[in-house]
Write a protein that holds these residues in place. Structure first.
Motif, short mmCIF file in Angstrom:
data_model
loop_
_atom_site.label_atom_id
_atom_site.label_comp_id
_atom_site.label_asym_id
_atom_site.label_seq_id
_atom_site.Cartn_x
_atom_site.Cartn_y
_atom_site.Cartn_z
N ASP A 61 0.82 -1.22 0.00
CA ASP A 61 0.00 0.00 0.00
C ASP A 61 0.85 1.27 0.00
O ASP A 61 0.35 2.35 -0.28
N ILE A 62 2.14 1.14 0.32
CA ILE A 62 2.99 2.31 0.48
C ILE A 62 3.13 3.13 -0.81
O ILE A 62 3.02 4.36 -0.77
N PRO A 63 3.36 2.52 -1.98
CA PRO A 63 3.48 3.36 -3.18
C PRO A 63 2.26 4.24 -3.47
O PRO A 63 2.41 5.40 -3.87
N ALA A 64 1.07 3.73 -3.23
CA ALA A 64 -0.14 4.53 -3.48
C ALA A 64 -0.21 5.74 -2.55
O ALA A 64 -0.83 6.75 -2.89
N ILE A 65 0.42 5.64 -1.39
CA ILE A 65 0.44 6.75 -0.45
C ILE A 65 1.56 7.73 -0.79
O ILE A 65 1.37 8.94 -0.78
N ALA A 66 2.73 7.22 -1.14
CA ALA A 66 3.91 8.06 -1.36
C ALA A 66 3.96 8.71 -2.73
O ALA A 66 4.36 9.88 -2.86
N GLU A 67 3.58 8.00 -3.78
CA GLU A 67 3.77 8.51 -5.14
C GLU A 67 3.10 9.85 -5.41
O GLU A 67 3.70 10.71 -6.08
N PRO A 68 1.89 10.10 -4.93
CA PRO A 68 1.31 11.44 -5.18
C PRO A 68 2.17 12.56 -4.62
O PRO A 68 2.30 13.62 -5.24
N TRP A 69 2.78 12.33 -3.46
CA TRP A 69 3.66 13.34 -2.85
C TRP A 69 4.96 13.46 -3.65
O TRP A 69 5.44 14.56 -3.91
N PHE A 70 5.53 12.31 -4.03
CA PHE A 70 6.77 12.32 -4.81
C PHE A 70 6.56 13.04 -6.14
O PHE A 70 7.34 13.92 -6.52
N LEU A 71 5.53 12.63 -6.87
CA LEU A 71 5.34 13.12 -8.24
C LEU A 71 4.87 14.56 -8.31
O LEU A 71 5.24 15.29 -9.24
N ASN A 72 4.06 15.00 -7.36
CA ASN A 72 3.52 16.36 -7.41
C ASN A 72 4.39 17.39 -6.71
O ASN A 72 4.47 18.53 -7.16
N PHE A 73 5.02 17.00 -5.60
CA PHE A 73 5.75 17.97 -4.79
C PHE A 73 7.24 17.65 -4.64
O PHE A 73 7.94 18.37 -3.94
N GLU A 74 7.70 16.56 -5.27
CA GLU A 74 9.08 16.11 -5.11
C GLU A 74 9.41 15.95 -3.61
O GLU A 74 10.50 16.25 -3.15
N ALA A 75 8.42 15.46 -2.88
CA ALA A 75 8.50 15.36 -1.42
C ALA A 75 9.34 14.15 -0.99
O ALA A 75 9.55 13.20 -1.74
N ILE A 76 9.78 14.22 0.25
CA ILE A 76 10.41 13.10 0.94
C ILE A 76 9.33 12.53 1.86
O ILE A 76 8.68 13.27 2.59
N CYS A 77 9.15 11.21 1.81
CA CYS A 77 8.16 10.56 2.66
C CYS A 77 8.87 9.49 3.50
O CYS A 77 9.59 8.66 2.96
N GLU A 78 8.66 9.55 4.79
CA GLU A 78 9.21 8.55 5.71
C GLU A 78 8.05 7.84 6.39
O GLU A 78 7.12 8.48 6.87
N PHE A 79 8.13 6.52 6.44
CA PHE A 79 7.07 5.70 7.00
C PHE A 79 7.52 5.01 8.27
O PHE A 79 8.63 4.47 8.33
N ARG A 80 6.68 5.02 9.28
CA ARG A 80 6.94 4.35 10.55
C ARG A 80 5.69 3.57 10.96
O ARG A 80 4.58 4.09 10.90
N ILE A 81 5.88 2.34 11.40
CA ILE A 81 4.77 1.56 11.94
C ILE A 81 4.36 2.20 13.26
O ILE A 81 5.21 2.62 14.05
N ALA A 82 3.08 2.29 13.50
CA ALA A 82 2.56 2.89 14.74
C ALA A 82 1.68 1.87 15.45
O ALA A 82 0.93 1.14 14.81
N MET A 83 1.79 1.85 16.78
CA MET A 83 0.98 0.95 17.59
C MET A 83 0.04 1.76 18.48
O MET A 83 0.43 2.79 19.01
#
Length: 101
Positions: A61-83
């Motif tokens: 599921d991560i690419p569907a979340i990150a790609e819009p930010w990467f492609l539109n804003f050239e953003a950096i996205c960092e993912f962390r599991i949360a409990m």
């Protein structure tokens, strides 16, 4: 599972998108598509940024979340599991402590 996503948007292309009026529309589309549990906009490392909580079924599921930010804003996205507290209680910390002490 819940993931915390830290998003850092470089000054460009965000400034240009603000100036041409497209930033808000693109942000709205990303949020509508991603459906975060929550999202908070803030400064991150001197840039525009956001902290978002999303529910994911798995790593796929991560690419569907990150790609819009990467492609539109050239953003950096960092993912962390949360409990949640309930998740932590299911970890059986007492027995893990005994096993590894």
């Amino acid at each position: 599972m819940k993931m915390l996503v830290k998003i850092i948007c470089p000054i460009e292309p965000f400034n240009s998108m603000v100036k041409d009026g497209s930033a808000g529309e693109v942000l709205g589309r990303i949020i509508e598509e991603t459906k975060p549990e929550s999202i908070h906009f803030t400064e991150v490392e001197g840039c525009r940024g956001a902290i978002m909580v999303v529910e994911v079924g798995g790593a796929g599921d991560i690419p569907a979340i990150a790609e819009p930010w990467f492609l539109n804003f050239e953003a950096i996205c960092e993912f962390r599991i949360a409990m949640t507290p309930d998740d932590l209680m299911k970890a059986d910390l007492e027995n893990l402590g005994k096993k590894w002490s």
